[in-house]
Write a protein that holds these residues in place. Structure first.
Motif, PDB file in Angstrom:
ATOM      1  N   ASP A   1     -24.469 -55.697  17.258  1.00 50.82           N
ATOM      2  CA  ASP A   1     -25.474 -54.949  17.111  1.00 50.82           C
ATOM      3  C   ASP A   1     -25.627 -54.759  15.468  1.00 50.82           C
ATOM      4  OD1 ASP A   1     -24.209 -52.623  16.817  1.00 50.82           O
ATOM      5  OD2 ASP A   1     -24.267 -52.395  18.809  1.00 50.82           O
TER       6      ASP A   1
ATOM      7  N   TYR B   1     -34.954 -48.826  19.831  1.00 50.15           N
ATOM      8  CA  TYR B   1     -34.083 -47.684  18.805  1.00 50.15           C
ATOM      9  C   TYR B   1     -34.034 -48.012  17.462  1.00 50.15           C
ATOM     10  CZ  TYR B   1     -31.949 -45.673  22.876  1.00 50.15           C
ATOM     11  OH  TYR B   1     -31.702 -44.650  24.025  1.00 50.15           O
TER      12      TYR B   1
ATOM     13  N   HIS C   1     -31.815 -47.451  13.721  1.00 47.94           N
ATOM     14  CA  HIS C   1     -30.757 -46.834  13.184  1.00 47.94           C
ATOM     15  C   HIS C   1     -30.863 -46.392  11.740  1.00 47.94           C
ATOM     16  CE1 HIS C   1     -28.945 -49.102  16.534  1.00 47.94           C
ATOM     17  NE2 HIS C   1     -29.153 -50.090  16.119  1.00 47.94           N
TER      18      HIS C   1
ATOM     19  N   ILE D   1     -18.744 -45.150  19.081  1.00 48.36           N
ATOM     20  CA  ILE D   1     -18.802 -46.063  20.086  1.00 48.36           C
ATOM     21  C   ILE D   1     -17.938 -46.246  21.369  1.00 48.36           C
ATOM     22  CG2 ILE D   1     -19.273 -48.655  20.561  1.00 48.36           C
ATOM     23  CD1 ILE D   1     -21.503 -47.520  18.765  1.00 48.36           C
TER      24      ILE D   1
ATOM     25  N   GLN E   1     -11.937 -51.308  24.281  1.00 51.87           N
ATOM     26  CA  GLN E   1     -12.029 -50.066  24.601  1.00 51.87           C
ATOM     27  C   GLN E   1     -11.048 -49.321  24.040  1.00 51.87           C
ATOM     28  OE1 GLN E   1     -13.881 -49.098  28.455  1.00 51.87           O
ATOM     29  NE2 GLN E   1     -12.842 -47.168  28.410  1.00 51.87           N
TER      30      GLN E   1
ATOM     31  N   VAL F   1     -19.424 -45.368  25.333  1.00 48.47           N
ATOM     32  CA  VAL F   1     -18.711 -45.793  26.230  1.00 48.47           C
ATOM     33  C   VAL F   1     -18.783 -44.886  27.502  1.00 48.47           C
ATOM     34  CG1 VAL F   1     -16.704 -46.935  27.282  1.00 48.47           C
ATOM     35  CG2 VAL F   1     -17.922 -47.852  25.317  1.00 48.47           C
TER      36      VAL F   1
ATOM     37  N   ASN G   1     -22.004 -43.470  29.239  1.00 47.56           N
ATOM     38  CA  ASN G   1     -22.307 -44.715  29.864  1.00 47.56           C
ATOM     39  C   ASN G   1     -21.539 -45.426  31.237  1.00 47.56           C
ATOM     40  OD1 ASN G   1     -25.254 -45.162  29.059  1.00 47.56           O
ATOM     41  ND2 ASN G   1     -24.262 -45.389  27.090  1.00 47.56           N
ATOM     42  N   THR G   2     -20.453 -44.852  31.421  1.00 40.99           N
ATOM     43  CA  THR G   2     -19.563 -44.914  32.389  1.00 40.99           C
ATOM     44  C   THR G   2     -19.851 -44.189  33.512  1.00 40.99           C
ATOM     45  OG1 THR G   2     -17.756 -45.735  30.707  1.00 40.99           O
ATOM     46  CG2 THR G   2     -17.326 -45.284  33.014  1.00 40.99           C
TER      47      THR G   2
ATOM     48  N   ARG H   1     -27.340 -55.653  30.661  1.00 44.51           N
ATOM     49  CA  ARG H   1     -28.219 -55.142  29.513  1.00 44.51           C
ATOM     50  C   ARG H   1     -28.255 -56.500  28.784  1.00 44.51           C
ATOM     51  NH1 ARG H   1     -24.048 -52.626  26.663  1.00 44.51           N
ATOM     52  NH2 ARG H   1     -22.591 -53.423  28.374  1.00 44.51           N
TER      53      ARG H   1
ATOM     54  N   THR I   1     -32.058 -51.611  17.637  1.00 46.32           N
ATOM     55  CA  THR I   1     -31.776 -52.625  18.625  1.00 46.32           C
ATOM     56  C   THR I   1     -32.414 -52.200  19.829  1.00 46.32           C
ATOM     57  OG1 THR I   1     -29.213 -52.069  18.246  1.00 46.32           O
ATOM     58  CG2 THR I   1     -29.858 -52.344  20.469  1.00 46.32           C
TER      59      THR I   1
ATOM     60  N   PHE J   1     -33.191 -51.936  23.388  1.00 46.99           N
ATOM     61  CA  PHE J   1     -32.474 -51.854  24.471  1.00 46.99           C
ATOM     62  C   PHE J   1     -33.041 -52.290  25.834  1.00 46.99           C
ATOM     63  CE2 PHE J   1     -31.880 -49.408  28.586  1.00 46.99           C
ATOM     64  CZ  PHE J   1     -30.600 -49.790  28.903  1.00 46.99           C
TER      65      PHE J   1
ATOM     66  N   MET K   1     -27.657 -42.753  33.095  1.00 44.16           N
ATOM     67  CA  MET K   1     -27.122 -43.090  31.849  1.00 44.16           C
ATOM     68  C   MET K   1     -27.845 -42.354  30.881  1.00 44.16           C
ATOM     69  SD  MET K   1     -26.055 -47.041  32.311  1.00 44.16           S
ATOM     70  CE  MET K   1     -24.846 -47.538  33.507  1.00 44.16           C
TER      71      MET K   1
ATOM     72  N   ILE L   1     -24.304 -41.779  19.460  1.00 44.08           N
ATOM     73  CA  ILE L   1     -24.839 -42.787  18.903  1.00 44.08           C
ATOM     74  C   ILE L   1     -26.294 -42.401  18.386  1.00 44.08           C
ATOM     75  CG2 ILE L   1     -25.991 -43.816  21.084  1.00 44.08           C
ATOM     76  CD1 ILE L   1     -24.812 -46.694  20.135  1.00 44.08           C
TER      77      ILE L   1
HETATM   78  C1  HEM Z   1     -21.984 -50.341  25.983  1.00 47.32           C
HETATM   79  C2  HEM Z   1     -24.665 -50.536  21.956  1.00 47.32           C
HETATM   80  C3  HEM Z   1     -28.048 -48.094  24.183  1.00 47.32           C
HETATM   81  C4  HEM Z   1     -25.668 -48.688  28.470  1.00 47.32           C
HETATM   82  C5  HEM Z   1     -22.258 -50.753  24.600  1.00 47.32           C
HETATM   83  C6  HEM Z   1     -21.570 -51.251  23.510  1.00 47.32           C
HETATM   84  C7  HEM Z   1     -22.296 -51.095  22.440  1.00 47.32           C
HETATM   85  C8  HEM Z   1     -23.413 -50.536  22.932  1.00 47.32           C
HETATM   86  C9  HEM Z   1     -21.735 -51.759  21.182  1.00 47.32           C
HETATM   87  C10 HEM Z   1     -19.918 -51.350  23.779  1.00 47.32           C
HETATM   88  C11 HEM Z   1     -19.997 -53.007  24.342  1.00 47.32           C
HETATM   89  C12 HEM Z   1     -20.534 -53.301  25.454  1.00 47.32           C
HETATM   90  O1  HEM Z   1     -21.459 -53.597  25.387  1.00 47.32           O
HETATM   91  O2  HEM Z   1     -19.694 -53.314  26.525  1.00 47.32           O
HETATM   92  C13 HEM Z   1     -25.739 -49.753  22.146  1.00 47.32           C
HETATM   93  C14 HEM Z   1     -26.746 -49.713  20.907  1.00 47.32           C
HETATM   94  C15 HEM Z   1     -27.701 -48.928  21.541  1.00 47.32           C
HETATM   95  C16 HEM Z   1     -27.405 -48.681  23.032  1.00 47.32           C
HETATM   96  C17 HEM Z   1     -26.624 -50.065  19.822  1.00 47.32           C
HETATM   97  C18 HEM Z   1     -28.991 -48.373  21.136  1.00 47.32           C
HETATM   98  C19 HEM Z   1     -28.904 -47.840  20.020  1.00 47.32           C
HETATM   99  C20 HEM Z   1     -27.761 -47.826  25.386  1.00 47.32           C
HETATM  100  C21 HEM Z   1     -28.521 -47.410  26.425  1.00 47.32           C
HETATM  101  C22 HEM Z   1     -27.993 -47.457  27.376  1.00 47.32           C
HETATM  102  C23 HEM Z   1     -26.782 -48.295  27.340  1.00 47.32           C
HETATM  103  C24 HEM Z   1     -29.952 -46.731  26.248  1.00 47.32           C
HETATM  104  C25 HEM Z   1     -28.388 -46.875  28.908  1.00 47.32           C
HETATM  105  C26 HEM Z   1     -29.495 -46.471  29.212  1.00 47.32           C
HETATM  106  C27 HEM Z   1     -24.519 -49.261  28.076  1.00 47.32           C
HETATM  107  C28 HEM Z   1     -23.435 -49.261  29.088  1.00 47.32           C
HETATM  108  C29 HEM Z   1     -22.410 -49.859  28.459  1.00 47.32           C
HETATM  109  C30 HEM Z   1     -22.646 -49.923  27.032  1.00 47.32           C
HETATM  110  C31 HEM Z   1     -23.497 -49.160  30.576  1.00 47.32           C
HETATM  111  C32 HEM Z   1     -21.112 -50.172  28.988  1.00 47.32           C
HETATM  112  C33 HEM Z   1     -20.020 -49.178  28.996  1.00 47.32           C
HETATM  113  C34 HEM Z   1     -18.708 -49.501  29.529  1.00 47.32           C
HETATM  114  O3  HEM Z   1     -18.744 -49.844  31.025  1.00 47.32           O
HETATM  115  O4  HEM Z   1     -17.890 -49.877  28.909  1.00 47.32           O
HETATM  116  N1  HEM Z   1     -23.484 -50.321  24.245  1.00 47.32           N
HETATM  117  N2  HEM Z   1     -26.141 -49.532  23.545  1.00 47.32           N
HETATM  118  N3  HEM Z   1     -26.518 -48.479  26.132  1.00 47.32           N
HETATM  119  N4  HEM Z   1     -24.044 -49.310  26.821  1.00 47.32           N
HETATM  120 FE1  HEM Z   1     -24.975 -49.432  25.177  1.00 47.32          FE
END
Ligand code: HEM
Length: 349
Positions: free
Chosen positions: A145, A186, A188, A205, A214, A226, A229-230, A243, A258, A260, A273, A289
């Motif tokens: 991102d 979103y 930034h 993050i 991680q 992380v 959102n776990t 995603r 980004t 989403f 989440m 974040i």
């Molecule tokens: C993980 C970026 C918004 C749900 C991540 C990761 C990044 C990231 C870099 C770690 C690598 C991976 O994808 O596993 C972002 C950015 C966002 C955003 C830049 C907006 C600014 C959201 C939103 C949700 C979400 C709104 C849910 C409603 C998750 C989930 C994971 C994750 C479920 C995996 C967690 C894990 O099991 O390790 N996101 N994300 N993200 N994100 Fe986001």
């Protein structure tokens, strides 16, 4: 006749990450319902028309409908958990709910193919719809991102992706192979983000920046993205969403962001989440974040199975069995724990 497995019944929700994507959010004008309903059975033909000659492009077109427009377009049963996006107003950060009746999520290896599909659809619809949001996303570096972190690593894969994303017969017999999708745009604050050291960014993050691993549990902050959102269900199993986020940016608009997009068999997992991110836990741990990323749109759509698109129900007033009272959207399951998982029919190998 047995119900087909979701893998056959579904729109291309479970698709490889591509180099380009187009996200279009439309509203349907009063009186535009017939034009939209007439178009729906032709969506797959437009995708074929554009994609067939460009097999290298891997075009995947997904169409979703919002709660309010569903009752304007279709008679018969509604998806059990379809409701409007629930806006969140946290102590520091807000997630707005913004207008949107139809979502087009178009993915391909190059944007021109997405453009061609959208052109067919929007030319045909003319004044029946208004484009209220349009984002062109592109792969950035090695799937990072614009905050500089690899995005998408922990997505479920294979059978687990189908299980996470698609409605099964136990959940909603009328819409097997459908999916609930939540989108948010979103923006930034790159200056504030770039003022952090790499280590500080990694703590926001919850993964390392260069190596994309991680952080160990004992150094993973409760406020990390992380951690927030776990989601673990009552059975101790993690709840996944699928995603397909994309970076986007415009120098003229001064925007870096980004988009989403998260698909799930039930909206409650993604909603949980969002609650964890925006409202936080009982100790006030919210997602850091959000100190650097502002949600400017929010929408929830149901992506019907392909059989529904190919042969949609009649208009609501054309249904002799239709109740004269408007259908009541399913109550949003805010502040509820994610529901227990059900066994999705799996794609055959
Ligand atoms: C993980 C970026 C918004 C749900 C991540 C990761 C990044 C990231 C870099 C770690 C690598 C991976 O994808 O596993 C972002 C950015 C966002 C955003 C830049 C907006 C600014 C959201 C939103 C949700 C979400 C709104 C849910 C409603 C998750 C989930 C994971 C994750 C479920 C995996 C967690 C894990 O099991 O390790 N996101 N994300 N993200 N994100 Fe986001």
């Amino acid at each position: 006749m047995p119900k087909p497995a979701p893998a056959d019944a579904a729109q291309p929700v479970v698709s490889p990450l591509t180099s380009a994507a187009m996200f279009l959010v439309l509203t349907v004008a009063d009186g535009g319902e017939d034009a939209v309903r007439d178009l729906v059975p032709d969506l797959s033909a437009y995708a074929r028309a554009v994609g067939f000659g460009r097999p290298d492009a891997g075009l995947a077109c997904v169409t979703g409908f919002g709660s309010a427009v569903w009752d304007r377009l279709f008679a018969g049963p509604r998806p059990a958990e379809l409701h409007p996006f629930v806006a969140l107003d946290g102590p520091q950060h807000s997630a707005p709910s913004t207008p949107g009746d139809i979502l087009l999520h178009l993915r391909a290896e190059s944007l021109d193919v997405c453009y061609d599909f959208a052109d067919h659809v929007l030319t045909r619809l003319g004044g029946a719809v208004e484009v209220v949001d349009e984002v062109h996303g592109w792969r950035y570096q090695d799937r990072r991102d614009l905050l500089g972190f690899v995005d998408g690593t922990e997505n479920p894969e294979g059978v687990e992706a189908f299980d996470a994303a698609l409605v099964d017969a136990e959940r909603d017999l009328d819409f097997v192979g459908g999916s609930y999708v939540i989108v948010q745009k979103y923006l930034h604050d790159m200056a504030a983000w770039n003022a952090l050291s790499d280590r500080e960014q990694e703590l926001v993050i919850g993964r390392t920046k260069a190596g994309n691993v991680q952080l160990p549990d004992d150094s993973l902050p409760k406020t990390s993205h992380v951690d927030r959102n776990t989601i673990v269900g009552e059975d101790g199993e993690e709840r996944d969403i699928l995603r397909a986020n994309m970076p986007f940016g415009s120098f003229k608009e001064g925007e870096a962001g980004t988009y989403f997009i998260g698909y799930c068999a039930t909206p409650t997992v993604t909603e949980q989440m969002l609650l964890n991110m925006f409202l936080g836990d009982e100790n006030g741990n919210r997602d850091r974040i959000l100190d650097f990323s502002t949600a400017v749109t929010g929408g929830l759509f149901f992506v019907p199975p392909t059989g529904f698109l190919d042969d949609p129900p009649p208009a609501p007033d054309a249904d002799p069995d239709a109740d004269s009272a408007p259908a009541t959207p399913a109550a949003p399951a805010v502040l509820a724990a994610p529901t227990a998982p059900t066994a999705n029919p799996r794609p055959t190998d």
